[in-house]
Design an enzyme around this catalytic site. Structure first.
Site, short mmCIF file in Angstrom:
data_model
loop_
_atom_site.label_atom_id
_atom_site.label_comp_id
_atom_site.label_asym_id
_atom_site.label_seq_id
_atom_site.Cartn_x
_atom_site.Cartn_y
_atom_site.Cartn_z
N LYS A 1 -13.46 58.11 29.21
CA LYS A 1 -14.90 57.79 29.25
C LYS A 1 -15.73 58.95 28.69
CE LYS A 1 -15.03 57.42 33.71
NZ LYS A 1 -13.60 57.73 33.99
N ARG B 1 -20.28 54.01 40.17
CA ARG B 1 -18.88 53.98 40.59
C ARG B 1 -18.69 53.09 41.80
NH1 ARG B 1 -17.27 59.16 38.26
NH2 ARG B 1 -15.04 59.43 38.42
N ARG C 1 -5.09 67.49 30.80
CA ARG C 1 -6.53 67.68 30.53
C ARG C 1 -6.91 69.14 30.80
NH1 ARG C 1 -11.23 63.80 32.68
NH2 ARG C 1 -10.40 64.18 34.77
N ARG D 1 -8.83 71.29 36.01
CA ARG D 1 -9.74 71.04 37.14
C ARG D 1 -8.95 70.93 38.44
NH1 ARG D 1 -13.22 66.05 35.04
NH2 ARG D 1 -12.84 65.41 37.18
N ARG E 1 -7.54 59.63 43.53
CA ARG E 1 -8.66 59.18 42.69
C ARG E 1 -8.39 57.80 42.12
NH1 ARG E 1 -9.22 63.91 38.73
NH2 ARG E 1 -10.96 62.74 37.88
P1 ADP Z 1 -12.61 60.46 31.76
O1 ADP Z 1 -13.97 60.96 31.42
O2 ADP Z 1 -12.51 58.97 31.72
O3 ADP Z 1 -12.10 61.03 33.04
P2 ADP Z 1 -11.66 62.15 29.57
O4 ADP Z 1 -12.52 61.76 28.43
O5 ADP Z 1 -11.91 63.45 30.21
O6 ADP Z 1 -11.60 60.94 30.64
O7 ADP Z 1 -10.13 62.09 29.06
C1 ADP Z 1 -9.05 62.38 29.93
C2 ADP Z 1 -7.98 63.20 29.18
O8 ADP Z 1 -7.37 62.40 28.18
C3 ADP Z 1 -8.54 64.42 28.47
O9 ADP Z 1 -7.56 65.44 28.48
C4 ADP Z 1 -8.78 63.91 27.06
O10 ADP Z 1 -8.74 64.98 26.09
C5 ADP Z 1 -7.62 62.95 26.87
N1 ADP Z 1 -7.94 61.79 26.02
C6 ADP Z 1 -9.14 61.16 25.88
N2 ADP Z 1 -9.04 60.11 25.03
C7 ADP Z 1 -7.73 60.06 24.66
C8 ADP Z 1 -6.98 59.17 23.81
N3 ADP Z 1 -7.55 58.11 23.19
N4 ADP Z 1 -5.65 59.42 23.67
C9 ADP Z 1 -5.07 60.46 24.31
N5 ADP Z 1 -5.71 61.33 25.13
C10 ADP Z 1 -7.03 61.13 25.30
P1 ADP Z 2 -13.40 61.62 35.74
O1 ADP Z 2 -14.18 61.65 34.47
O2 ADP Z 2 -12.05 62.22 35.59
O3 ADP Z 2 -13.33 60.26 36.38
P2 ADP Z 2 -15.76 62.73 36.90
O4 ADP Z 2 -16.10 64.02 36.27
O5 ADP Z 2 -16.48 61.52 36.45
O6 ADP Z 2 -14.18 62.53 36.75
O7 ADP Z 2 -15.91 62.81 38.48
C1 ADP Z 2 -15.30 63.84 39.22
C2 ADP Z 2 -15.60 63.61 40.69
O8 ADP Z 2 -17.02 63.70 40.91
C3 ADP Z 2 -15.21 62.25 41.24
O9 ADP Z 2 -13.85 62.20 41.62
C4 ADP Z 2 -16.17 62.12 42.43
O10 ADP Z 2 -15.73 62.90 43.53
C5 ADP Z 2 -17.44 62.77 41.89
N1 ADP Z 2 -18.35 61.78 41.27
C6 ADP Z 2 -18.71 61.73 39.96
N2 ADP Z 2 -19.55 60.69 39.75
C7 ADP Z 2 -19.70 60.05 40.95
C8 ADP Z 2 -20.41 58.89 41.37
N3 ADP Z 2 -21.14 58.14 40.53
N4 ADP Z 2 -20.32 58.55 42.69
C9 ADP Z 2 -19.61 59.27 43.56
N5 ADP Z 2 -18.89 60.36 43.21
C10 ADP Z 2 -18.94 60.76 41.92
#
Ligand code: ADP
Ligand code: ADP
Ligand code: ZN
Length: 213
Positions: free
Chosen positions: A13, A88, A127, A160, A171
């Protein structure tokens, strides 16, 4: 254009939201980044949020909703935005809907980046995040130019705390219970668009721009 990114933790995302923000010149708003910035700066909000984040749980809606509504009320959001990590929960989605309705507005697209759990577990360990500017890398798929260093700002990259395998499992459980119901919620509104998130990031982005253009 107002866009919501849906998908499991690690679905990509954030990676896609940053590219969308750049292409369409709209702000990228990540509630996770906002919380992490608050933790880094040692604010009250940061300390409270960290208790939940470290366990892989959601930060309570009372804390999260206010921050998001304040952020989207800022001037740079007038022309639209891409939300990454919000909503979320169904209550969060309803609050956002009502706030937009009050100003005669609505979300245009909810983009669901679809990645199965097996792929997620593999991705998260690789990541690496920059806690300074919010950039994200992957040690195999999307490596930085110089190992361990952020391309954008030169600061050190970290795994992280909540990307450790035990927490990732929590998660994912939380995602399936509390966030996945949003897929049906936006489907019912007719604005849900699902893209395959398992392919190369450029191909995921091409699928998204085909929807938005
Ligand atoms: P989210 O915001 O949904 O948690 P991230 O954008 O941080 O996800 O992506 C999660 C991990 O996967 C990161 O290490 C990112 O660099 C990697 N990643 C993102 N898109 C892709 C893809 N299309 N293929 C492989 N790895 C990806
Ligand atoms: P990822 O992209 O890997 O899903 P985020 O950076 O979006 O992780 O979120 C990390 C953490 O921050 C979540 O696991 C949660 O604890 C908190 N968080 C982020 N956004 C929200 C939300 N909209 N509601 C509740 N908790 C949140
Ligand atoms: Zn950086």
């Amino acid at each position: 254009m107002k866009i919501i990114m849906l998908g499991a933790p690690g679905a990509g995302k954030g990676t896609q939201a940053k590219m969308i923000a750049e292409k369409y010149s709209i702000p990228h708003i990540s509630t996770g980044d906002i919380f992490r910035a608050n933790i880094k700066n040692g604010t009250q909000l940061g300390m409270e949020a960290k208790k939940y984040m470290d366990q892989g749980l959601l930060v309570p809606d009372e804390l999260t909703v206010k921050i998001l509504l304040d952020r989207v009320a800022q001037a740079d959001c007038a022309g639209g935005y891409v939300l990454d990590g919000f909503p979320r929960t169904i209550p969060q989605a309803k609050v956002l809907d009502h706030a937009l309705e009050e100003i005669g507005d609505k979300i245009d697209f909810a983009i669901n980046v679809d990645v199965p759990d097996e792929n997620i577990i593999k991705r998260m360990g690789g990541r690496r995040a920059c806690l300074s500017c919010g950039a994200t890398y992957h040690i195999e798929h999307i490596p930085p130019k110089k190992e361990g260093i952020c391309d954008s700002c030169g600061k050190e990259l970290v795994l992280r705390d909540d990307d450790k395998p035990e927490t990732v499992k929590n998660r994912l459980d939380v995602y399936h219970q509390q966030t996945q119901p949003l897929i049906d919620f936006y489907q019912a509104k007719g604005i849900l668009k699902t893209v395959d998130g398992t392919v190369d990031m450029k191909d995921v982005f091409a699928a998204i721009t085909a929807i938005l253009d």
